[in-house]
Design a protein around this motif. Structure first.
Motif, PDB file in Angstrom:
ATOM      1  N   THR A   1     -35.817   8.229   9.838  1.00 55.59           N
ATOM      2  CA  THR A   1     -35.946   6.944   9.161  1.00 55.59           C
ATOM      3  C   THR A   1     -35.570   5.825  10.125  1.00 55.59           C
ATOM      4  OG1 THR A   1     -33.666   6.762   8.374  1.00 55.59           O
ATOM      5  CG2 THR A   1     -35.174   8.130   7.072  1.00 55.59           C
ATOM      6  N   SER A   2     -35.799   4.606   9.715  1.00 50.49           N
ATOM      7  CA  SER A   2     -35.424   3.450  10.533  1.00 50.49           C
ATOM      8  C   SER A   2     -34.031   2.941  10.198  1.00 50.49           C
ATOM      9  CB  SER A   2     -36.447   2.322  10.325  1.00 50.49           C
ATOM     10  OG  SER A   2     -36.497   1.944   8.952  1.00 50.49           O
ATOM     11  N   GLU A   3     -33.346   3.639   9.308  1.00 54.47           N
ATOM     12  CA  GLU A   3     -32.023   3.221   8.874  1.00 54.47           C
ATOM     13  C   GLU A   3     -30.972   3.512   9.952  1.00 54.47           C
ATOM     14  OE1 GLU A   3     -31.085   5.068   5.167  1.00 54.47           O
ATOM     15  OE2 GLU A   3     -33.105   4.748   4.352  1.00 54.47           O
ATOM     16  N   SER A   4     -29.834   2.868   9.816  1.00 49.98           N
ATOM     17  CA  SER A   4     -28.678   3.173  10.653  1.00 49.98           C
ATOM     18  C   SER A   4     -27.748   4.107   9.903  1.00 49.98           C
ATOM     19  CB  SER A   4     -27.922   1.882  11.016  1.00 49.98           C
ATOM     20  OG  SER A   4     -28.737   1.018  11.771  1.00 49.98           O
ATOM     21  N   PHE A   5     -26.946   4.834  10.637  1.00 53.18           N
ATOM     22  CA  PHE A   5     -25.936   5.684  10.010  1.00 53.18           C
ATOM     23  C   PHE A   5     -24.554   5.232  10.457  1.00 53.18           C
ATOM     24  CE2 PHE A   5     -27.522   7.938  13.795  1.00 53.18           C
ATOM     25  CZ  PHE A   5     -26.353   8.084  14.535  1.00 53.18           C
ATOM     26  N   ASN A   6     -23.582   5.494   9.616  1.00 53.07           N
ATOM     27  CA  ASN A   6     -22.208   5.072   9.863  1.00 53.07           C
ATOM     28  C   ASN A   6     -21.301   6.289   9.792  1.00 53.07           C
ATOM     29  OD1 ASN A   6     -19.763   3.863  10.105  1.00 53.07           O
ATOM     30  ND2 ASN A   6     -19.942   2.533   8.310  1.00 53.07           N
ATOM     31  N   VAL A   7     -20.624   6.607  10.890  1.00 55.80           N
ATOM     32  CA  VAL A   7     -19.685   7.727  10.915  1.00 55.80           C
ATOM     33  C   VAL A   7     -18.278   7.137  10.984  1.00 55.80           C
ATOM     34  CG1 VAL A   7     -18.983   9.837  12.083  1.00 55.80           C
ATOM     35  CG2 VAL A   7     -21.392   9.151  12.081  1.00 55.80           C
ATOM     36  N   ASP A   8     -17.578   7.193   9.864  1.00 54.77           N
ATOM     37  CA  ASP A   8     -16.281   6.525   9.756  1.00 54.77           C
ATOM     38  C   ASP A   8     -15.258   7.054  10.748  1.00 54.77           C
ATOM     39  OD1 ASP A   8     -17.207   4.915   7.729  1.00 54.77           O
ATOM     40  OD2 ASP A   8     -16.558   6.280   6.131  1.00 54.77           O
ATOM     41  N   MET A   9     -15.271   8.372  10.990  1.00 54.43           N
ATOM     42  CA  MET A   9     -14.208   8.964  11.799  1.00 54.43           C
ATOM     43  C   MET A   9     -14.228   8.473  13.250  1.00 54.43           C
ATOM     44  SD  MET A   9     -15.569  12.877  12.387  1.00 54.43           S
ATOM     45  CE  MET A   9     -14.201  13.267  13.475  1.00 54.43           C
ATOM     46  N   ILE A  10     -15.379   7.971  13.693  1.00 53.33           N
ATOM     47  CA  ILE A  10     -15.431   7.434  15.055  1.00 53.33           C
ATOM     48  C   ILE A  10     -15.860   5.964  15.064  1.00 53.33           C
ATOM     49  CG2 ILE A  10     -15.827   9.628  16.217  1.00 53.33           C
ATOM     50  CD1 ILE A  10     -18.781   9.078  16.185  1.00 53.33           C
TER      51      ILE A  10
END
Length: 584
Positions: free
Chosen positions: A535-544
């Protein structure tokens, strides 16, 4: 394979007996982008390979041996790998019907009584990369397994290796560089009729194919032709095969009489260069091939005995390229620890009309055989713990030498490689040795390293001249200001005191500082029509504390592949993460 004779078997031969992971390239890339590559004898395979036994359950398996795909499971898996290959940018995976088994070529009476289906197609898989447009003259590596039906482990090892290569392509620089310059050809089930019997009726210890040769009633369950005595080189010698139709080593009525052998001979002959062959192979069998200009590896994977076999096998006679064969065996032994079984070096017994003799004598390819494990019906624990990883490493190393196996095997190996980026400077540190991976004090391991050369984004095989620069004292700092931002590849090759060049080793590095341009090495991930896509979405990884998109992940998979273990990331980037099957 060790020859086992059933009680009461008619046999005119003296009974002969054989004494009875993965290449791990660990990427330890810290915050300063140091990238360490080394082959670890005690390390396992990638995390995905560690799950292979569980993943095998996706396919039908041999009853009582959940780690081994059965015949149909293997064919189903091959088809799935073609689909999987379509999701990996710049990787090509194809499956080709190269011929038919005996039962499929005939309306054989009694096929059902023999415990077999109505025959099978002989299927070959090809794996290669297209990430380097300038690589047109690729090396060839061919491996076959399952020619003796009762040997359970070899087809599974070959399929595990194939999937390891696919999983590593695009994220592991060393494997990517090898596949971009090498065609891998694999026939997993070389005796499918016999394999069906071996999987469903283990008591008969089926070795041969199911050709009754007109009098199967005289032989009971021991009819058939030993396909590894039917190849058309030095065929028919009584000291290395049998003319008795009931014998385990029955060679057949004539050379290459069996359709399974014909299929393999025709296919293999089509992939190795014609120009390197001898005019009269039988008469010229003692003439050496040019070690610098002869290309290709041919592997026949068997069980059991934990030995490495090389030509000649029809008699205890060294070939003209024996020093190259011994150098190869030394390197393989570094990874799997197997004993030697070559001429004048652990030679066991004659075998005429065998695959490896034919591949060398007729085609010039380095014909090699592994005997895996310690029994025909190898238990899964031993396979997973003592066979899989070590032999995947050995096969991968072998494929890296396919450009000129009799020569490259004599050269030094790059035993460690690290790269560090600091702005517009790249520091490359490498160690190489002529002896470290040579398991015995072989003559070609005594020269020492004369130089180690590096090049950036230009593989040594893609140039006719000298490529790159020499590392000074094992380390060099290179100005990379002219390179675009994005991922690049550095190649390292060592040369010994006699001028032998060893295998090429590669590592990725990333130049940062602006909009990413991955074109020098990696193409943006795109999906084939009808397949899943990122997809063209962004992802967010809280731990880093990271917010990124799939284009960024595709370029940086070699250091952030662990992010794909997060469901949110895999859901946004299923193609890059190779998780399409989860969201199908």
């Amino acid at each position: 394979e060790q020859l086992t004779y059933l009680e009461g078997l008619v046999n005119d031969e003296q009974q002969e007996h054989v004494l009875a992971h993965q290449l791990t390239i660990q990427h330890q890339l810290t915050a300063d982008l140091q990238h360490q590559v080394h082959y670890s004898a005690d390390a396992g395979t990638s995390s995905s390979s560690r799950q292979r036994q569980q993943e095998t359950s996706k396919y039908s398996t041999i009853d009582g041996f959940s780690c081994y795909k059965d015949l149909q499971g293997t064919f189903d898996w091959m088809n799935d790998m073609v689909i999987k290959g379509d999701t990996i940018p710049n990787l090509t995976v194809t499956v080709t019907d190269i011929g038919d088994s005996y039962l499929k070529t005939t309306a054989a009476d009694g096929a059902a009584a023999a415990g077999a289906a109505a025959g099978y197609d002989m299927m070959a898989m090809k794996i290669t990369g297209t990430g380097t447009s300038s690589s047109t003259n690729k090396s060839v590596f061919f491996a076959m397994s399952g020619i003796h039906a009762r040997e359970y482990a070899p087809p599974e090892l070959a399929s595990r290796w194939a999937e390891f290569l696919m999983d590593a392509y695009g994220t592991n620089a060393d494997i990517t560089a090898m596949l971009d310059h090498t065609e891998i050809h694999l026939v997993f089930q070389s005796n499918p009729d016999g394999r069906h019997v071996a999987e469903t009726n283990r008591n008969v210890l089926r070795r041969k194919n199911l050709n009754p040769n007109g009098n199967s009633f005289l032989c009971g369950s021991s009819f058939g032709v030993d396909l590894n005595r039917n190849f058309p080189f030095q065929w028919g010698q009584s000291s290395g095969s049998s003319g008795n139709k009931c014998a385990e080593t029955y060679r057949g009525p004539e050379a290459a009489s069996e359709p399974e052998v014909q299929a393999i001979v025709n296919y293999v002959s089509s992939i190795f260069p014609e120009g390197q062959r001898k005019a009269n192979p039988e008469e010229q069998k003692q003439e050496a091939y040019d070690e610098n200009d002869t290309m290709g590896i041919f592997f026949d994977i068997h069980s059991y005995g934990e030995i490495i076999i090389w030509p000649y096998g029809h008699q205890n006679l060294q070939t003209g390229n024996d020093s190259g064969f011994l150098a190869l065996a030394n390197k393989y032994r570094h990874f799997n620890g197997y004993d030697y079984s070559g001429p004048s070096n652990g030679y066991l017994y004659p075998a005429s009309g065998a695959t490896d003799d034919w591949a060398y004598g007729a085609l010039g390819a380095a014909g090699m055989t592994f005997e895996l494990g310690n029994t025909f019906y190898q238990d899964c624990d031993y396979f997973e713990e003592s066979i899989r990883d070590d032999n995947i490493k050995a096969l991968t190393y072998s494929a890296k030498t396919a450009k000129a196996p009799y020569s490259i095997s004599k050269g030094p190996d790059v035993t460690s490689l690290s790269v560090k980026v600091d702005g517009n400077s790249l520091t490359v540190t490498a160690a190489a040795s002529d002896a470290a991976w040579s398991s015995s004090n072989h003559d070609t391991s005594k020269q020492g390293v004369s130089e180690v050369r590096l090049s950036i984004n230009e593989h040594p095989y893609d140039s006719t001249g000298v490529v790159g620069s020499v590392l000074s004292s094992g380390s060099s700092t290179v100005d990379i200001s002219s390179l675009p931002v994005g991922r690049h590849m550095v190649y390292i090759q060592a040369v010994d005191g006699d001028g032998y060049k060893g295998p090429v080793t590669a590592a990725y590095f990333v130049k940062e500082g602006g909009p990413t341009d991955p074109s020098p090495v990696a193409s943006p991930v795109s999906s084939p029509p009808g397949e899943c896509s990122d997809t063209s979405e962004s992802f967010n990884v809280d731990m880093i504390d990271m917010v990124k998109d799939c284009d960024w992940l595709a370029v940086n998979m070699f250091r952030f592949d662990f992010l794909c273990q997060f469901l949110d990331v895999a859901n946004v980037c299923p193609l890059t993460c190779k998780k399409c099957d989860l969201f199908a």
